[in-house]
Design a protein around this motif. Structure first.
Motif, short mmCIF file in Angstrom:
data_model
loop_
_atom_site.label_atom_id
_atom_site.label_comp_id
_atom_site.label_asym_id
_atom_site.label_seq_id
_atom_site.Cartn_x
_atom_site.Cartn_y
_atom_site.Cartn_z
N PRO A 159 1.65 -9.55 -5.03
CA PRO A 159 1.69 -8.77 -6.28
C PRO A 159 2.48 -7.47 -6.19
CG PRO A 159 -0.38 -8.37 -5.17
CD PRO A 159 0.37 -9.39 -4.33
N ARG A 160 2.87 -7.05 -4.99
CA ARG A 160 3.46 -5.72 -4.84
C ARG A 160 4.96 -5.69 -5.15
NH1 ARG A 160 1.35 -4.49 1.14
NH2 ARG A 160 1.94 -6.69 1.30
N ASP A 161 5.46 -4.48 -5.33
CA ASP A 161 6.89 -4.25 -5.50
C ASP A 161 7.55 -4.13 -4.12
OD1 ASP A 161 7.00 -4.17 -8.34
OD2 ASP A 161 6.17 -2.14 -8.30
N VAL A 162 8.85 -4.39 -4.10
CA VAL A 162 9.59 -4.32 -2.84
C VAL A 162 10.88 -3.55 -3.04
CG1 VAL A 162 8.63 -6.49 -1.98
CG2 VAL A 162 10.79 -6.51 -3.25
N LEU A 163 11.44 -3.11 -1.92
CA LEU A 163 12.72 -2.43 -1.91
C LEU A 163 13.76 -3.39 -1.34
CD1 LEU A 163 13.53 0.50 -2.70
CD2 LEU A 163 13.41 1.07 -0.27
N VAL A 164 14.83 -3.59 -2.10
CA VAL A 164 15.97 -4.39 -1.65
C VAL A 164 17.13 -3.43 -1.44
CG1 VAL A 164 17.51 -6.32 -2.18
CG2 VAL A 164 15.14 -6.37 -2.97
N VAL A 165 17.70 -3.43 -0.25
CA VAL A 165 18.69 -2.43 0.14
C VAL A 165 20.05 -3.09 0.35
CG1 VAL A 165 19.32 -0.71 1.88
CG2 VAL A 165 16.92 -0.99 1.20
N ARG A 166 21.08 -2.50 -0.23
CA ARG A 166 22.44 -3.03 -0.06
C ARG A 166 22.86 -2.97 1.41
NH1 ARG A 166 27.15 -0.09 -0.66
NH2 ARG A 166 25.98 1.52 -1.78
N GLY A 167 23.31 -4.11 1.91
CA GLY A 167 23.79 -4.17 3.28
C GLY A 167 22.70 -4.29 4.33
N ARG A 192 6.97 2.87 -15.00
CA ARG A 192 5.89 2.92 -14.02
C ARG A 192 6.45 3.11 -12.61
NH1 ARG A 192 4.68 -0.92 -10.61
NH2 ARG A 192 5.87 -2.47 -11.78
N ARG A 193 7.45 2.31 -12.27
CA ARG A 193 8.05 2.43 -10.94
C ARG A 193 8.77 3.76 -10.78
NH1 ARG A 193 10.26 -3.63 -11.60
NH2 ARG A 193 8.56 -4.78 -10.58
N GLN A 194 9.50 4.17 -11.79
CA GLN A 194 10.26 5.41 -11.70
C GLN A 194 9.34 6.60 -11.44
OE1 GLN A 194 12.73 5.91 -15.15
NE2 GLN A 194 14.12 4.25 -14.60
N ALA A 195 8.24 6.68 -12.18
CA ALA A 195 7.33 7.83 -12.04
C ALA A 195 6.71 7.88 -10.65
CB ALA A 195 6.24 7.74 -13.11
N GLN A 196 6.29 6.73 -10.15
CA GLN A 196 5.63 6.71 -8.84
C GLN A 196 6.62 6.99 -7.70
OE1 GLN A 196 2.12 3.74 -8.56
NE2 GLN A 196 3.62 2.71 -9.85
N ILE A 197 7.81 6.41 -7.80
CA ILE A 197 8.79 6.59 -6.74
C ILE A 197 9.32 8.02 -6.74
CG2 ILE A 197 11.08 5.88 -5.95
CD1 ILE A 197 10.32 3.04 -6.92
N CYS A 218 11.62 -4.03 2.56
CA CYS A 218 10.24 -3.65 2.85
C CYS A 218 9.40 -3.78 1.59
CB CYS A 218 10.15 -2.22 3.40
SG CYS A 218 10.57 -0.94 2.20
N VAL A 219 8.12 -3.98 1.80
CA VAL A 219 7.15 -3.98 0.72
C VAL A 219 6.70 -2.54 0.49
CG1 VAL A 219 4.87 -4.77 -0.01
CG2 VAL A 219 6.39 -6.32 1.23
N LEU A 220 6.61 -2.14 -0.77
CA LEU A 220 6.16 -0.78 -1.09
C LEU A 220 4.63 -0.75 -1.11
CD1 LEU A 220 8.69 0.14 -3.91
CD2 LEU A 220 8.65 0.99 -1.57
N PRO A 221 4.01 0.09 -0.29
CA PRO A 221 2.55 0.18 -0.29
C PRO A 221 2.03 0.58 -1.67
CG PRO A 221 3.51 1.37 1.57
CD PRO A 221 4.64 1.03 0.67
N VAL A 222 0.86 0.09 -2.03
CA VAL A 222 0.31 0.40 -3.35
C VAL A 222 0.02 1.89 -3.50
CG1 VAL A 222 -0.64 -1.91 -3.70
CG2 VAL A 222 -2.03 -0.17 -2.56
N GLU A 223 -0.15 2.59 -2.38
CA GLU A 223 -0.37 4.03 -2.46
C GLU A 223 0.88 4.76 -2.96
OE1 GLU A 223 -2.98 2.13 0.49
OE2 GLU A 223 -0.79 2.23 0.28
N ILE A 224 2.04 4.13 -2.79
CA ILE A 224 3.29 4.72 -3.24
C ILE A 224 3.73 4.13 -4.57
CG2 ILE A 224 5.78 4.80 -2.74
CD1 ILE A 224 5.09 5.28 0.15
N CYS A 225 3.57 2.82 -4.73
CA CYS A 225 3.99 2.18 -5.98
C CYS A 225 2.98 1.09 -6.34
CB CYS A 225 5.39 1.58 -5.83
SG CYS A 225 6.14 1.07 -7.38
N CYS A 226 2.02 1.46 -7.17
CA CYS A 226 1.00 0.51 -7.60
C CYS A 226 1.64 -0.49 -8.57
CB CYS A 226 -0.15 1.25 -8.28
SG CYS A 226 -1.53 0.18 -8.74
N PRO A 227 1.50 -1.79 -8.32
CA PRO A 227 2.16 -2.78 -9.19
C PRO A 227 1.52 -2.87 -10.56
CG PRO A 227 0.77 -3.87 -7.56
CD PRO A 227 0.78 -2.41 -7.20
N ALA A 228 2.23 -3.53 -11.46
CA ALA A 228 1.72 -3.74 -12.82
C ALA A 228 0.52 -4.67 -12.78
CB ALA A 228 2.82 -4.33 -13.70
N ALA A 229 -0.37 -4.51 -13.75
CA ALA A 229 -1.52 -5.41 -13.87
C ALA A 229 -1.03 -6.84 -14.06
CB ALA A 229 -2.39 -4.98 -15.04
#
Length: 224
Positions: free
Chosen positions: A103-111, A138-143, A192-203
């Motif tokens: 259920p979590r968000d992830v970071l995809v990095v170029r290269g 939601r993501r913008q505010a948390q990040i 990497c997977v973003l921890p919920v403490e940093i980016c809580c996913p959508a319901a």
């Protein structure tokens, strides 16, 4: 069964993959079941030139599909649960919820060439003020709270489009749902997977919802 059931879905690769998964699961249980896929364009698919938060309304990715369901043009629909408003139209019900994936968000990095790593290592790989794409408020505010120096940029489009824009150099990294990448076979792109403490996913993120008419007992008998 002589009746051919029609399932409504958006036309993106992800939506079609999710619908195919549901249909295959149904056919495993009911081998003689016949299902036709009907692609429906939603308002969210049509409006691509600005963030949806600037557009009045809700249910941008489901409303047209629900209209078709209520009008009898389709027999059931497959949605990403996170796209559904909390209030369903009268006459419709969520007949089934499919097994939830990551259920979590992830970071995809170029290269990024390594395997999936931890957040600290990935952050060290990024420029000092990286351009990070996401259109989710939601993501913008948390990040922004966790990484004030990151430049957060608007990013619309389906998964393929977002990855292409990243690879073209428009962004240093993008934030997306892990579930979409996994369902399309792009899990190797996850830095990497973003921890919920940093980016809580959508319901409801990572879950699929199957919607049907409350009075269609035949269809409900297959779905419930």
């Amino acid at each position: 069964m002589s009746r051919v059931l029609k399932v409504g879905t958006r036309g993106s690769k992800l939506a079609l993959a999710q619908t195919e998964w549901v249909v295959n699961a149904l056919k495993q249980k009911f081998p003689d079941l016949r299902v036709e896929t009907v692609i429906i364009r939603t308002r969210g698919d049509v409006i691509t030139d600005r963030p949806l938060r600037e557009v009045v309304g809700k249910g941008f990715f489901v409303k047209e599909i629900e209209f078709a369901l209520l009008n009898g043009e389709i027999d059931f629909a497959v949605h990403s649960l996170k796209d559904m408003p909390t209030d369903l139209p009268d006459g419709l019900t969520i007949a089934a919820l499919c097994n939830r994936v990551e259920p979590r968000d992830v970071l995809v990095v170029r290269g990024w060439q390594g395997d999936e790593s931890d957040l600290n290592e990935v952050v060290e790989h990024l420029p000092e003020r990286p351009k990070v794409g996401t259109s989710s408020l939601r993501r913008q505010a948390q990040i922004k709270n966790a990484f004030p120096n990151w430049q957060l940029c608007e990013l619309r489009g389906n998964v393929d489009t977002r990855l292409r824009k990243l690879d073209e150099g428009q962004y240093d990294a993008i934030v997306v749902a892990a579930a979409g990448l996994m369902r399309l076979g792009f899990q190797e792109r996850i830095a990497c997977v973003l921890p919920v403490e940093i980016c809580c996913p959508a319901a409801g993120q990572g879950a699929l919802a199957v919607e049907a008419r409350v009075d269609d007992e035949e269809v409900l008998s297959f779905l419930m």
